[in-house]
Enzyme design. Structure first.
Site, PDB file in Angstrom:
ATOM      1  N   LYS A 186       1.678 -23.905 -15.766  1.00 10.39           N
ATOM      2  CA  LYS A 186       0.938 -23.577 -14.539  1.00 10.39           C
ATOM      3  C   LYS A 186      -0.569 -23.592 -14.801  1.00 10.39           C
ATOM      4  O   LYS A 186      -1.077 -22.791 -15.576  1.00 10.39           O
ATOM      5  CB  LYS A 186       1.304 -22.182 -14.030  1.00 10.39           C
ATOM      6  CG  LYS A 186       0.633 -21.914 -12.672  1.00 10.39           C
ATOM      7  CD  LYS A 186       0.643 -20.464 -12.269  1.00 10.39           C
ATOM      8  CE  LYS A 186      -0.617 -19.732 -12.618  1.00 10.39           C
ATOM      9  NZ  LYS A 186      -1.822 -20.165 -11.900  1.00 10.39           N
ATOM     10  N   SER A 188      -7.480 -14.084 -19.399  1.00 10.88           N
ATOM     11  CA  SER A 188      -8.233 -12.851 -19.596  1.00 10.88           C
ATOM     12  C   SER A 188      -7.420 -11.823 -20.379  1.00 10.88           C
ATOM     13  O   SER A 188      -6.187 -11.854 -20.381  1.00 10.88           O
ATOM     14  CB  SER A 188      -8.617 -12.279 -18.236  1.00 10.88           C
ATOM     15  OG  SER A 188      -7.439 -12.001 -17.509  1.00 10.88           O
ATOM     16  N   GLU A 227      -4.075 -16.158 -26.043  1.00  9.26           N
ATOM     17  CA  GLU A 227      -5.469 -16.528 -26.364  1.00  9.26           C
ATOM     18  C   GLU A 227      -6.328 -15.905 -25.286  1.00  9.26           C
ATOM     19  O   GLU A 227      -6.322 -16.356 -24.139  1.00  9.26           O
ATOM     20  CB  GLU A 227      -5.638 -18.054 -26.346  1.00  9.26           C
ATOM     21  CG  GLU A 227      -4.749 -18.824 -27.309  1.00  9.26           C
ATOM     22  CD  GLU A 227      -5.273 -18.818 -28.742  1.00  9.26           C
ATOM     23  OE1 GLU A 227      -6.320 -18.188 -28.999  1.00  9.26           O
ATOM     24  OE2 GLU A 227      -4.623 -19.424 -29.594  1.00  9.26           O
ATOM     25  N   CYS A 284     -14.431 -19.055 -23.783  1.00  4.82           N
ATOM     26  CA  CYS A 284     -13.939 -17.808 -24.389  1.00  4.82           C
ATOM     27  C   CYS A 284     -14.697 -17.498 -25.664  1.00  4.82           C
ATOM     28  O   CYS A 284     -14.947 -16.345 -25.989  1.00  4.82           O
ATOM     29  CB  CYS A 284     -12.459 -17.941 -24.673  1.00  4.82           C
ATOM     30  SG  CYS A 284     -12.077 -19.459 -25.557  1.00  4.82           S
ATOM     31  N   GLU A 323     -17.079  -9.008 -21.571  1.00  2.00           N
ATOM     32  CA  GLU A 323     -17.153 -10.457 -21.415  1.00  2.00           C
ATOM     33  C   GLU A 323     -17.685 -10.789 -20.019  1.00  2.00           C
ATOM     34  O   GLU A 323     -17.131 -10.349 -19.023  1.00  2.00           O
ATOM     35  CB  GLU A 323     -15.758 -11.071 -21.591  1.00  2.00           C
ATOM     36  CG  GLU A 323     -15.796 -12.582 -21.602  1.00  2.00           C
ATOM     37  CD  GLU A 323     -14.418 -13.213 -21.744  1.00  2.00           C
ATOM     38  OE1 GLU A 323     -13.464 -12.749 -21.095  1.00  2.00           O
ATOM     39  OE2 GLU A 323     -14.297 -14.192 -22.505  1.00  2.00           O
TER      40      GLU A 323
HETATM   41  P1  NAP Z   1      -6.944 -15.069 -15.858  1.00  2.32           P
HETATM   42  O1  NAP Z   1      -7.362 -14.488 -14.594  1.00  2.32           O
HETATM   43  O2  NAP Z   1      -6.283 -14.205 -16.864  1.00  2.32           O
HETATM   44  O3  NAP Z   1      -5.996 -16.294 -15.502  1.00  2.32           O
HETATM   45  C1  NAP Z   1      -5.386 -17.115 -16.464  1.00  2.32           C
HETATM   46  C2  NAP Z   1      -4.130 -17.714 -15.885  1.00  2.32           C
HETATM   47  O4  NAP Z   1      -3.161 -16.680 -15.652  1.00  2.32           O
HETATM   48  C3  NAP Z   1      -4.335 -18.377 -14.537  1.00  2.32           C
HETATM   49  O5  NAP Z   1      -3.487 -19.499 -14.433  1.00  2.32           O
HETATM   50  C4  NAP Z   1      -3.916 -17.278 -13.579  1.00  2.32           C
HETATM   51  O6  NAP Z   1      -3.574 -17.740 -12.303  1.00  2.32           O
HETATM   52  C5  NAP Z   1      -2.741 -16.686 -14.298  1.00  2.32           C
HETATM   53  N1  NAP Z   1      -2.382 -15.320 -13.919  1.00  2.32           N
HETATM   54  C6  NAP Z   1      -3.093 -14.415 -13.190  1.00  2.32           C
HETATM   55  N2  NAP Z   1      -2.408 -13.251 -13.083  1.00  2.32           N
HETATM   56  C7  NAP Z   1      -1.242 -13.410 -13.767  1.00  2.32           C
HETATM   57  C8  NAP Z   1      -0.120 -12.569 -14.039  1.00  2.32           C
HETATM   58  N3  NAP Z   1      -0.061 -11.314 -13.612  1.00  2.32           N
HETATM   59  N4  NAP Z   1       0.892 -13.065 -14.791  1.00  2.32           N
HETATM   60  C9  NAP Z   1       0.848 -14.317 -15.269  1.00  2.32           C
HETATM   61  N5  NAP Z   1      -0.181 -15.161 -15.042  1.00  2.32           N
HETATM   62  C10 NAP Z   1      -1.225 -14.724 -14.303  1.00  2.32           C
HETATM   63  O7  NAP Z   1      -8.141 -15.736 -16.636  1.00  2.32           O
HETATM   64  P2  NAP Z   1      -9.211 -16.734 -16.018  1.00  2.32           P
HETATM   65  O8  NAP Z   1     -10.201 -15.931 -15.279  1.00  2.32           O
HETATM   66  O9  NAP Z   1      -8.540 -17.872 -15.334  1.00  2.32           O
HETATM   67  O10 NAP Z   1      -9.850 -17.354 -17.341  1.00  2.32           O
HETATM   68  C11 NAP Z   1     -10.894 -16.775 -18.006  1.00  2.32           C
HETATM   69  C12 NAP Z   1     -10.419 -15.986 -19.206  1.00  2.32           C
HETATM   70  O11 NAP Z   1      -9.723 -16.834 -20.119  1.00  2.32           O
HETATM   71  C13 NAP Z   1     -11.564 -15.419 -20.008  1.00  2.32           C
HETATM   72  O12 NAP Z   1     -11.306 -14.076 -20.349  1.00  2.32           O
HETATM   73  C14 NAP Z   1     -11.595 -16.289 -21.261  1.00  2.32           C
HETATM   74  O13 NAP Z   1     -12.166 -15.667 -22.375  1.00  2.32           O
HETATM   75  C15 NAP Z   1     -10.172 -16.592 -21.440  1.00  2.32           C
HETATM   76  N6  NAP Z   1      -9.989 -17.789 -22.278  1.00  2.32           N
HETATM   77  C16 NAP Z   1      -9.537 -17.637 -23.559  1.00  2.32           C
HETATM   78  C17 NAP Z   1      -9.373 -18.738 -24.382  1.00  2.32           C
HETATM   79  C18 NAP Z   1      -8.871 -18.585 -25.780  1.00  2.32           C
HETATM   80  O14 NAP Z   1      -8.465 -19.580 -26.364  1.00  2.32           O
HETATM   81  N7  NAP Z   1      -8.872 -17.407 -26.355  1.00  2.32           N
HETATM   82  C19 NAP Z   1      -9.649 -20.011 -23.899  1.00  2.32           C
HETATM   83  C20 NAP Z   1     -10.114 -20.149 -22.591  1.00  2.32           C
HETATM   84  C21 NAP Z   1     -10.271 -19.011 -21.791  1.00  2.32           C
HETATM   85  P3  NAP Z   1      -4.759 -17.864 -11.207  1.00  2.32           P
HETATM   86  O15 NAP Z   1      -5.722 -18.838 -11.711  1.00  2.32           O
HETATM   87  O16 NAP Z   1      -4.133 -18.344 -10.000  1.00  2.32           O
HETATM   88  O17 NAP Z   1      -5.320 -16.485 -11.074  1.00  2.32           O
END
Ligand code: NAP
Ligand code: MG
Length: 490
Positions: A196, A249, A270, A304, A401
């Site tokens: 997804k 996140s 991650e 990230c 962050e």
């Molecule tokens: P996010 O809100 O956690 O969303 C990530 C993914 O999870 C999206 O596809 C999201 O769908 C989905 N999601 C949301 N709520 C969920 C739930 N309860 N259960 C399962 N899946 C769910 O993060 P983001 O804002 O898209 O991305 C930014 C974050 O990613 C930052 O914190 C960044 O540091 C982190 N990141 C980490 C890495 C790494 O390798 N460590 C790499 C890239 C990014 P929706 O988009 O529809 O909400």
């Protein structure tokens, strides 16, 4: 343009204007509507619902994509299970490899189209999607295709078996690259996939689905379904999934960890970061400043591992700050499709509001804020690159962050002091060290609690090297051999 002043020093004048150099949108074929990619076909969602995806640089609608509900997730998982049992799980590894190589080559052939669509849907500068994201995507598929029939050499004296069906959930900052990080090692190890993409950036994953269909990969091996958080949660909670691979996140990572507790699902997470980028007084300062700029403003700080906290050794602080401000003034913020653009659009209104919230917190805390004076487009989501000085270690801007083009700057005197300050956050994903001395690099890289540490460079990625975090930045590794192990029972 450079001017020579009276005392013969060169003064740089950053007024230079470049003529617009927009990349053509002609290669980007985007359908008005996308269904779910399940069992090798595009299918209407049983929810009957669709949502819009927009271009964050113009706020214009690009397309609408299906909103998968729990019934759709179930259909996708069933297709993945059948493919695992009947075809993919039984296929000789060298045959599996051929499909993965084919996908890699098809991505290369359509690299321009992928780059343009990535930039349109997510807001990142075309220079990055063209020169960083898409080449790395192809490299990941090539790299893991190479391992598919050599797993017994990768893990000698081990009995190896795939896990089964992998549920993969990815964020919006590197949409296609995160899909590649997840899909390529899963396929190489004989697993099948339900992936997804994020709500705001689904298009390149759907274009990848088209390539997968054209590659004749057996139906059900890769299923790509779109939706919001609820769709992700339905994947996490599906009882017939063997492995969850999540990038996103820390908050959602914690929800996932709770949801899988007590099940036998394997998990890799991650999560977020708050990387320290450290400049010692013996560093080549111009190179370091360029690296700092790249470390935080690359991809609008939607990284990230962004170097969002700068630590400068006190004796060179004034020089570094002046050089940083000069360089900040020269950055071009605007149309992501323009090849001159350094900083593109913030990914969504929601993310922009979040960054603005932190700018206000910084002001309230009494930090000194410095922003570039560059013009920004009236429409779309844009933020000027921003520096904060006079930052206390306890400041929320130094601890949380922000995920935007915002850099906090602090000073230090000794190695021990900077190690302690750098380690003092809940995160531990990455760090950077700038110095002329190998001994200092060695000292810091062994003591900084971060999964990836760059020395005299920043934000360099390669499929052969593992990536992942300590502490609240998650666990498990992607990339390299470690990335293969995460999809195997050893
Ligand atoms: P996010 O809100 O956690 O969303 C990530 C993914 O999870 C999206 O596809 C999201 O769908 C989905 N999601 C949301 N709520 C969920 C739930 N309860 N259960 C399962 N899946 C769910 O993060 P983001 O804002 O898209 O991305 C930014 C974050 O990613 C930052 O914190 C960044 O540091 C982190 N990141 C980490 C890495 C790494 O390798 N460590 C790499 C890239 C990014 P929706 O988009 O529809 O909400
Ligand atoms: Mg979008």
């Amino acid at each position: 343009m450079a001017k020579t002043t009276k005392n013969n020093t060169i003064k740089l004048n950053f007024d230079t204007k470049y003529a617009p150099a927009p990349e053509s949108k002609a290669s980007a074929k985007i359908d008005a509507k996308y269904d779910l990619f399940i069992n090798g076909k595009f299918e209407k969602p049983s929810s009957k619902k669709y949502f819009d995806t927009i271009n964050p640089a113009t706020e214009e609608k690009l397309s609408e994509v299906a909103d998968a509900n729990a019934a759709d997730v179930d259909k996708a998982v069933k297709a993945a299970r059948t493919a695992y049992d009947k075809t993919w799980g039984k296929m000789p590894a060298k045959e599996r490899a051929k499909y993965i190589y084919r996908i890699a080559r098809m991505i290369q052939e359509r690299a321009r189209e992928f780059s343009v669509i990535e930039t349109l849907d997510g807001g990142k500068p075309i220079r990055e999607s063209r020169d960083v994201d898409v080449p790395l995507v192809a490299n990941h598929f090539f790299y893991y295709a190479g391992w598919a029939d050599k797993l017994e050499y990768a893990f000698p004296n081990k009995k190896i078996a795939p896990l089964g069906v992998a549920g993969q959930i990815i964020p919006w900052n590197f949409p296609l690259l995160m899909a590649a990080w997840k899909i390529a090692p899963a396929l190489a190890t004989g697993n099948t996939v339900v992936l997804k993409p994020a709500e705001t950036t689904p298009l390149t994953a759907l274009k990848l689905a088209e390539i997968i269909q054209e590659s004749d990969l057996p139906p059900g091996v890769v299923n790509i379904i779109t939706g919001a958080g609820a769709t992700g949660a339905a994947i996490v909670n599906h009882p017939d999934i063997n492995k969850i691979a999540f990038t996103g996140s820390t908050n959602v990572g914690k929800i996932i960890q709770k949801a899988v507790a007590g099940t036998d699902k394997k998990v890799t997470l991650e999560l977020g970061g708050k990387a320290a980028n450290i400049i010692f007084d013996d560093a080549p300062l111009d190179q370091a400043v360029e690296g700092i700029i790249n470390g935080i403003f690359f991809n609008q700080g939607h990284v990230c591992c962004a170097g969002s906290r700068l630590f400068v050794q006190e004796s060179v602080y004034d020089t570094v700050l002046r050089k940083l401000k000069d360089r900040l003034e020269s950055l071009i913020v605007g149309d992501p499709l323009d090849k001159n653009t350094d900083i593109g659009a913030i990914n969504s209104k929601e993310q922009m509001d979040n960054i603005v919230k932190y700018l206000k917190i910084g002001e309230k805390e009494g930090l000194d804020m410095y922003q570039s004076s560059c013009p920004i487009p009236k429409k779309g989501f844009f933020i000027r690159p921003t520096l904060f000085t006079n930052v206390a270690q306890s400041s929320r801007l130094a601890q949380e962050e922000i995920f935007g083009p915002v850099l906090t700057i602090q000073t230090f005197r000794t190695d021990d002091e900077v190690i302690e300050k750098a380690n003092n956050t809940p995160f531990g994903l990455s760090a950077g060290v700038w110095t002329d001395k190998g001994s200092k690099i060695f000292n810091l890289t062994t003591k900084l609690r971060a999964g990836v540490i760059w020395a005299n460079t920043y934000n360099k990625f390669d499929p052969t090297s593992p990536f992942g975090g300590y502490k609240e930045s998650g666990y498990g590794r992607e990339g390299g051999l470690h990335g293969l192990g995460a999809y195997l029972n050893l």
